[in-house]
Structure formats: structure tokens, C-alpha cells
Design an enzyme around this catalytic site. Structure first.
Site, mmCIF file in Angstrom:
data_model
loop_
_atom_site.group_PDB
_atom_site.id
_atom_site.type_symbol
_atom_site.label_atom_id
_atom_site.label_comp_id
_atom_site.label_asym_id
_atom_site.label_seq_id
_atom_site.Cartn_x
_atom_site.Cartn_y
_atom_site.Cartn_z
ATOM 1 N N ASP A 145 9.163 5.581 -0.517
ATOM 2 C CA ASP A 145 8.006 6.152 0.201
ATOM 3 C C ASP A 145 7.591 5.419 1.473
ATOM 4 O O ASP A 145 6.511 5.665 1.989
ATOM 5 C CB ASP A 145 6.754 6.197 -0.697
ATOM 6 C CG ASP A 145 6.844 7.269 -1.759
ATOM 7 O OD1 ASP A 145 7.774 8.093 -1.692
ATOM 8 O OD2 ASP A 145 5.998 7.273 -2.651
ATOM 9 N N ASP A 184 1.392 8.173 -12.289
ATOM 10 C CA ASP A 184 1.515 8.104 -10.830
ATOM 11 C C ASP A 184 0.237 7.598 -10.174
ATOM 12 O O ASP A 184 0.254 7.230 -8.992
ATOM 13 C CB ASP A 184 1.797 9.491 -10.252
ATOM 14 C CG ASP A 184 3.135 10.037 -10.707
ATOM 15 O OD1 ASP A 184 4.115 9.283 -10.702
ATOM 16 O OD2 ASP A 184 3.192 11.229 -11.077
HETATM 17 C C1 BGC Z 1 3.530 2.176 -9.335
HETATM 18 C C2 BGC Z 1 4.255 0.971 -9.859
HETATM 19 C C3 BGC Z 1 5.037 1.315 -11.095
HETATM 20 C C4 BGC Z 1 5.944 2.487 -10.824
HETATM 21 C C5 BGC Z 1 6.743 2.912 -12.034
HETATM 22 C C6 BGC Z 1 4.492 3.316 -9.143
HETATM 23 O O1 BGC Z 1 3.795 4.464 -8.790
HETATM 24 O O2 BGC Z 1 2.859 1.874 -8.151
HETATM 25 O O3 BGC Z 1 3.314 -0.032 -10.152
HETATM 26 O O4 BGC Z 1 5.768 0.211 -11.537
HETATM 27 O O5 BGC Z 1 5.193 3.582 -10.349
HETATM 28 O O6 BGC Z 1 5.980 3.515 -13.000
#
Ligand code: BGC
Length: 580
Positions: free
Chosen positions: A295, A519
Site C-alpha cells: 500500500d 483490517d
Molecule cells: C495491520 C498489521 C497486521 C496485518 C496482518 C495490517 O492491516 O496493520 O498490524 O499485522 O494487517 O493482519
């Protein structure tokens, strides 16, 4: 024109430039290539899918004999799918079930040491046209280790590895690391053992993750466990490198710990320690896949001034260059480690599939990959759809269809995008990247962790041809309220199970986002991870220009991003496609 918001980005559309309903298909025929073999092996095979359409494909094969001279040869391989060779040239090709044998013709049976023979064929298939992984010349496996003492032979696990020792597709013939921490959470859910042995990504999402957060596993713990899982076979470990300065500049849910100017800290406290661990000789036998900074780079294309979708934070990151510098530094440092395979994040079709985003993003990837000492040779491939929900393959309509003379591209859902799904997008992006100088053997990964869209609401066939919108909306698997929605999507299901070589140009389908991890939170929740509250995760939010003012489609009661979200896990299982 609407503006489309992706997981963390926005796409300002240049649809004005796209006049009329004429469709220019870009996503059909795609080159694929599997190169098997090494200098020390008895033979090497280059199997290229030169052209591919819905039900058929054309392949060119070159076999090189590195062993003693022969005066006749046969090359054998097996298909994982339902591919059938229909007609061939320059070899006598027969098939029994999945097993194919190609024999020399009278004029090309002699193969001296180092000599090659080429032949080709047309084939049919349905579903995916996965590349074969193993070839045998006169019964001998082409990537076999013929000389265990030869240090240049990459198939010998005791050899010191060198850059040239990277295999074309690290996933081919390898197991993939099952993260015990995720696995345990998955297994604790009702029915969760159906998927708890699947491989998922290990997210290095903050400096503390290197040594382990709250007593959890750190990077070395994961790699040690991976060595155990490896046994005598090959093992891929999937890491997500995710802690750029000013991270996630167009959204709030995954803002990180480093400020926009913390590039020095990113290098010294995050990338350098990771590189030191990955470079430890103890781990040289693992195939370490790193997915670099999801991203980030596309935000510098789609969410900056003068786009209407610009955010102040993305303008800051564009101006200070710290995304490109961070990505370049990571690629360079990690690319120096011979058993690391770097894959850069390339967004997804619902973000970069518009003409004004597509090429500019590819150029941005190249800029980053040639910054801070990195070169294009540090890039093994790209990953798409990480943590997003875009369908892998929409079978009920194509970008070239029209209804009453109106192109699918003019439907509200597609909205002038050039692609309808992730497979066509990934393949086209691959072609684009190769065309601007990236390695021609570039491999793509597609995150299929949450893009299954199965369950009872999955359309059984195309929508009614009343209008282009009834056609597209009635047929699409992706049932998001809007393509730009990205947070904890209601109705989503697990997608294709992780697998190697699923389609032309695709190294693997992977579950990089661990299913069941949120998310973003539905309401503001205090945390020490730098995570903000993005209203795109609030189911009552009626949206903004970036998702064309639609409801967010998010599930309620979600915890902070990355935290376990049982209700989502249950829903993903229920709506899995293929079903569990
Ligand atoms: C988060 C991370 C997390 C990842 C996997 C991301 O959206 O910011 O902290 O490890 O998702 O779940």
C-alpha cells in the site's frame, strides 16, 4: 466519474480520455515461463506459454542436454490441471491422463552435450493453466542434483548459495511455512482445523515484531520453526515487511509507529536487523519470500496533488521521497541475501486498474527499485491484492462484453477500469513491468486469502442483459457495495487455497493476509501500535468521494487492525470459495 478508493488508496479516473464504448482488451494473452534446471543438472527445460485464451494455449519448449550426447530423446512432464495437448510440432507428443511425453522426430534426435531442441504445441484447458514443475529427459529429472559436491549447483542444499542460485519460482516444489501462532488461533475457532494448517504471511509490522511482541514469536523463532517444518524438502517462508515512515498515508487503520521523516530509523532499526537475521547462514536453506511494503508506492501515484483524492500525508511522503527510499533500501539490503526473494506490492485491480494509474504505478515501482542502491535484479516479483477482496476471476462477464451496445467498462461497478479481476490484472501488470525493464521471468503472487465470495449469494451465471448494470451486478462474484471498499468486508469468503504455479506468470496464490485478522477497528480503540481509526471500518459510515459515497460494507465490532476477529473468521469460512 466516481473516484475509487482501494484498501488504502484512491483512483482518480481519467475516464475523460477514454471516449466512447470501444474496448481495448489488454488482459487476454499472456506469456508465462518456467525455467527448470541449472548448469550442473543433466538437462534444463524452458517451458513458455506464449499465448493463452479462455480455453486454449500455445506453448514453446526448449530442452537443453547438459549430460552425455544422445541420439534420441523423450521429455516427460505432468499437468496438475486438465490441460490436454491437442497438436504439436517438431516433436511427437502423446498424452495419457495428466502425463505427457514428447519424443524427438527423425531430424532432431541428436543432442550433443550443451545442445538444445525446441518444439511447440497447442493445448486446451479450463480453470487455470498451471505450469508443470518437473521435467524428465530420458527419465532423468532436469533439475536433479547431478553433482552434490558442485558448489554452483543450486539444487544441492549444502552448497553456499549465490545470486544465480535463486530458483525461478520459489514456491515450485516447496512447502510453505505454517505460522504456529496463526494456526493456533484458527484451530481454536469452530471448524477452524479445516484451514489451520494453511500457510499465511508473517507480518513484520513494527520494530518490536523482529524480537516478538508481548512474548510472541520473533523473526528468529519463525525461521527456526521453518527449519523444523522444512525437513529434507524445500520450504518457503513468507514475510511481510511493513513499517515505512509515514505508513499508510491515505488511510488511518494501519498508520504505523514511524513518523514521515523517520527514514534513518527505518533503515537502522528495522531493515538492518531484519537483514542481519535473514542473512544468518543457519537460514540459507530456506526460500525466504519478502513482500515489500504494501500500500505504499501506489499512494504516491493516486493520492497526491493534483489528484482530487490527494491526502496531506501522501503529499508529504511524495515530497520527502521516504517511501521510495525505504523500499529501495529494503530491496537492496534484502536482495543481497541469496535466498531472499523480494516481491513488491502492486496494489490490486480496483486501485491501479485504471489507465492513468496503471503505467504510472509501474514507473513508480521502477523508481523505487532503482533507489538507494537497489537494482531491478533485486526484484523477484510482485504481489497483488494483499489484504484486499478483489475477486480472482470473474467468469460471468469480461471487460470486452457489451449490453445493448454499452461496454462493461461503462457499468457502475467497473467504471472504466481496464480489468475485471485480479488474475487478468496481475498478468497484465507483469507484462507491463517486463516491458519497462523488470526481469522477464518476473513472478506474480496473488493474495487469495479473502477473495472467494462463495456461499449462497454467489451468482450461478451471468446477470440479465437488461442493462449493462443488471448484467454486471447480477453476475459478479465480488459482492462488495463498492469496489473501493477495503475494510473487513461483509459477505467475503476464503479464496483459492495457497498453491504454486496456478496460472501463466503467477508464481503462487498465497494467503499473505492471515484470515481472521482485522483490517481496522469499527470504532476508535486506544492502542500502542500507532493504529488510527478509519471510518471505512465503521459499518454505519456512508462513505466519501473515494468510495463514491457508499456504505463501507464493513463488519461491526471489529478490533484494531491485525488483531483477531473471530466473527470475520467465521464468515470467511462460511463463504469460502472453493467451499471447504
Ligand atoms: C495491520 C498489521 C497486521 C496485518 C496482518 C495490517 O492491516 O496493520 O498490524 O499485522 O494487517 O493482519
Amino acid at each position: 466519474m466516481s473516484r475509487i478508493r482501494s484498501r488504502a488508496g484512491t483512483a482518480a479516473l481519467a475516464a475523460l480520455a477514454l471516449t466512447g464504448a470501444a474496448c481495448v482488451g489488454t488482459a487476454a494473452a499472456l506469456p508465462a515461463d518456467v525455467a527448470v534446471g541449472a548448469a550442473a543438472a543433466t538437462c534444463s527445460v524452458d517451458y513458455k506459454v506464449q499465448n493463452q485464451w479462455d480455453s486454449g494455449f500455445t506453448t514453446a519448449v526448449t530442452v537443453t542436454n547438459n549430460g552425455a550426447a544422445v541420439n534420441s530423446w523423450n521429455l516427460t512432464w505432468s499437468y496438475a490441471g486438465n490441460q490436454k495437448v491437442t497438436s504439436g510440432w517438431n516433436a511427437d507428443i502423446s498424452q495419457s491422463g495428466a502425463a505427457v511425453t514428447a519424443k524427438n522426430l527423425s531430424y532432431n534426435g541428436n543432442l550433443a552435450t550443451g545442445a538444445s531442441a525446441s518444439f511447440g504445441f497447442n493445448g486446451s484447458y479450463s480453470g487455470s493453466n498451471a505450469l508443470p514443475t518437473t521435467f524428465k529427459l530420458n527419465g532423468v529429472t532436469c533439475n536433479g542434483d547431478t553433482d552434490p559436491t558442485d558448489p554452483t549447483d543450486p539444487t544441492d542444499p549444502t552448497d553456499p548459495t549465490g545470486p544465480s542460485d535463486r530458483v525461478d519460482n520459489p514456491y515450485a516444489g516447496a512447502k510453505v511455512y505454517v505460522n504456529p501462532e496463526w494456526s493456533e488461533k484458527a484451530a481454536a475457532e469452530p471448524g477452524g482445523t479445516k484451514i489451520s494448517n494453511q500457510p499465511t504471511g508473517v507480518w513484520l509490522d513494527r520494530i518490536a515484531a523482529i524480537n516478538g511482541v508481548n512474548g510472541g514469536m520473533g523473526l528468529r523463532d519463525h525461521l527456526d520453526e521453518a527449519l523444523t517444518q522444512k525437513g529434507s524438502g524445500e520450504e518457503v517462508v513468507q514475510l511481510v515487511v511493513y513499517d515505512l515512515p509515514g505508513r499508510d498515508c491515505a488511510a488511518l487503520a494501519s498508520n504505523g509507529e514511524l513518523g514521515p521523516n523517520d527514514i534513518a530509523k527505518y533503515k537502522s532499526d528495522f531493515i538492518d536487523p531484519i537483514a542481519a537475521i535473514l542473512g544468518d547462514a543457519k537460514y540459507a536453506s530456506l526460500r525466504i519470500v519478502t513482500t515489500i511494503e504494501i500500500d505504499s508506492l501506489p499512494n504516491l501515484v493516486t493520492n497526491v496533488t493534483p489528484r482530487a483524492t490527494a491526502t496531506p500525508n501522501c503529499d508529504v511522503m511524495k515530497a520527502n521521497g521516504n517511501y521510495q527510499k525505504g523500499v529501495g533500501y529494503a530491496l537492496d539490503k534484502l536482495g543481497d541475501i541469496d535466498n531472499v526473494y523480494n516481491y513488491i506490492d502492486a496494489g490490486h485491480h480496483g486501485w491501479l486498474g485504471w489507465d492513468d494509474n496503471f503505467g504510472a504505478s509501474a514507473d513508480m515501482f521502477k523508481t523505487a527499485a532503482t533507489s538507494e542502491g537497489a537494482t531491478l535484479a533485486d526484484v523477484h516479483g510482485f504481489i497483488v491484492n494483499t489484504a484486499n477482496y478483489s475477486a480472482l476471476k470473474e467468469n460471468n462477464f469480461t471487460i470486452d462484453d457489451s449490453v445493448n451496445g454499452v461496454s462493461v467498462r461503462q457499468s457502475k461497478w467497473v467504471d472504466w477500469n481496464r480489468y475485471t479481476d485480479e488474475l487478468s490484472y496481475a498478468q497484465a501488470m507483469r507484462t507491463k513491468l517486463v516491458s519497462i525493464g523488470f526481469d522477464q521471468n518476473l513472478g506474480m503472487l496473488i493474495d487469495t486469502s479473502r477473495n472467494g465470495w462463495g456461499g449462497p449469494a454467489r451468482p450461478a451465471g451471468p446477470g440479465a442483459k437488461t442493462t449493462v448494470d443488471t448484467y454486471v451486478d447480477g453476475g459478479r462474484y465480488d459482492r462488495r457495495i463498492h469496489l473501493g471498499n477495503w475494510c473487513n468486508q461483509s459477505g467475503a469468503g476464503l479464496g483459492e487455497r495457497p498453491q504454486a504455479n496456478p496460472a501463466a506468470g503467477i508464481d503462487a496464490y498465497v494467503w499473505m493476509k492471515p484470515p481472521g485478522e482485522s483490517d481496522g477497528s469499527s470504532t476508535a480503540i486506544d492502542n500502542d501500535e500507532g493504529k488510527g481509526f478509519d471510518r471505512m471500518c465503521d459499518p454505519t459510515y456512508t462513505g466519501n468521494p473515494r468510495n463514491n459515497n457508499h456504505l463501507s460494507g464493513a463488519l461491526p465490532n471489529a478490533p484494531v487492525s491485525g488483531h483477531w476477529f473471530s466473527a470475520q473468521f467465521q464468515e470467511l469460512m462460511k463463504n469460502a470459495y472453493p467451499a471447504l
